[in-house]
Design a protein around this motif. Sequence first.
Motif, PDB file in Angstrom:
ATOM      1  N   GLN A 288       0.829  -1.190   0.000  1.00  0.00           N
ATOM      2  CA  GLN A 288       0.000   0.000   0.000  1.00  0.00           C
ATOM      3  C   GLN A 288       0.873   1.253   0.000  1.00  0.00           C
ATOM      4  N   ALA A 290       2.088   4.609   1.324  1.00  0.00           N
ATOM      5  CA  ALA A 290       2.097   5.192   2.664  1.00  0.00           C
ATOM      6  C   ALA A 290       3.317   6.080   2.807  1.00  0.00           C
ATOM      7  N   ARG A 291       3.333   6.866   3.896  1.00  0.00           N
ATOM      8  CA  ARG A 291       4.478   7.740   4.138  1.00  0.00           C
ATOM      9  C   ARG A 291       5.641   6.973   4.747  1.00  0.00           C
ATOM     10  N   ALA A 380      -0.972   0.985  -5.293  1.00  0.00           N
ATOM     11  CA  ALA A 380      -2.174   1.101  -4.469  1.00  0.00           C
ATOM     12  C   ALA A 380      -3.338   0.450  -5.193  1.00  0.00           C
ATOM     13  N   THR A 384      -9.145   1.166   0.016  1.00  0.00           N
ATOM     14  CA  THR A 384      -8.976   1.375   1.448  1.00  0.00           C
ATOM     15  C   THR A 384     -10.194   2.085   2.015  1.00  0.00           C
ATOM     16  N   GLN A 421      -3.840   9.728  10.899  1.00  0.00           N
ATOM     17  CA  GLN A 421      -3.639   8.695   9.880  1.00  0.00           C
ATOM     18  C   GLN A 421      -3.806   9.258   8.471  1.00  0.00           C
ATOM     19  N   GLU A 424      -0.814  10.326   6.482  1.00  0.00           N
ATOM     20  CA  GLU A 424       0.031   9.323   5.842  1.00  0.00           C
ATOM     21  C   GLU A 424      -0.642   8.655   4.647  1.00  0.00           C
ATOM     22  N   VAL A 425      -1.947   8.430   4.712  1.00  0.00           N
ATOM     23  CA  VAL A 425      -2.626   7.706   3.639  1.00  0.00           C
ATOM     24  C   VAL A 425      -4.012   8.316   3.426  1.00  0.00           C
TER      25      VAL A 425
END
Length: 507
Positions: A288, A290-291, A380, A384, A421, A424-425
């Motif tokens: 996935q 993400a950071r 990705a 999500t 959160q 980050e995403v």
Amino acid sequence: VASVQHNLLQNLDHANAALVAQSRLNRELSQALMSVRMVPFNTVAERLYRIVRQTAKELDKRANLDVRGGQTELDRSVLEAMIGPIEHLLRNAVVHGLEDRAARAAAGKPEIGEIQLSLAQAGNEILIEMTDDGAGLDLDRIRARAIERGQLAADAEIADADIAAIIFQPGFSTATEVTEVAGRGVGLDVVSTETANLGGRIEIDAGRGRGARFRIYLPLTLAVTQAVLVRAGSHAYAIPSTMIEQVSELKPEVIALIREAGGTDWLGNHYPWHYIGQLLGDADARPQAARRHWLMLLKGASRHIALEVDGLVGNEEIVVKNIGPQLARVVGIDGATVLSNGEIALILNPIALSGRQPANRMVQLTQTTISRDSEAEAIAATPTVMVVDDSLTVRKIAGRLLAREGYHVLTAKDGVDALEQLAEVVPDVMLVDIEMPRMDGFDLTRNVRADVRTRGVPIIMITSRIADKHRNYAMEIGVNHYLGKPYDEEELLGLIAGYVKGRAASR
């Protein structure tokens, strides 16, 4: 009210003290039960002395076995599983390691060859080290045999340590004829295999013209072990701590370089890159976006890998359960355990799982010509959904429902947790409650709509407030759909699927 509060705090203190006492008693009981399974290594020492004497007598050699640390205790099942491989190593030390009397005399060595077997406990591992004062491994013969078997190119430049590791390859043996004295033509792969099956590892230190040194690291017990819980998608898995050399939290640009190179180097060892989702059987699985990304460096009997996981839950002492005949023969699954929240997690051996991949297959997620931004979009693939609710029960039920439908689920206990959160995403859909501590659903919606990154995320508000004034206000601030509790699962899944499809089409 003050009196009631005082009484409640007093009762709370008593309850905490009772929990501490119960935890101490449970720990003492667990240690007492574990001691029943432990046996000293000296219980099999006489058997090993006899094997060395008989082997040396049949070959007209003289050898002495020195067992040190024999009082060290091991799990009974570990000792029973390893006694055969240890005997195998001792026979090979006498047959292939120790020279005959004339050769030892010519080299200025004592007539009697010395084999030392030492044991020591290192943390939650047992170290078994076997050394001899013989001629060591015949590296030239091993190399020639590997070239003959097609395992090594004739012009390949390879270090002595890598040549020595070839002896652990399945079916490899330098014996010119099969005898009943040493390995009977089997080779040392049986030692490596048994060690790996127990969750241990084996190392070899052998130079030219000097004795060999084998180090076998084994778990102290197979009943209770330390493990690191990792996340693959929405599922948790356990990886024994003894396999883990290092865990790193990396930025997207760093992990992208490791994926492109197909691995990384650390302390002189190369670690081929693998993604946990692909090792578990999903060839199309992608990490996935993400950071931060988690990369684990794992060590095995003779191999190393770099494993990328979706998340790191933490370290935990687990009770190992048998998985039954249905999964017992599945490669890479060493057992199962019940976590503190009641969920069942499989105990994985990622190195064994990676061994099922074709040797020449290098997984490449992206080509070097693709930019970093497009790479993040390519990986990705799984939609999500973020569930924001202060009720743990609601988060669990909604999470399991969505996970069964193939969604990647994120959960947050309130608006502040959700915003942390979201930094980050960015999810494809958000399910938001209204009444939550620190930041309610209305404030969260306003923050999401005010951010350029997240303003396009569909928000489905699920709440027990079903009055029109709440519904109308939610729609005014940007909520896409408003559902009352209890909600219809089919209706919710239909809404989510529609929004996910719309988001995919807009991209």
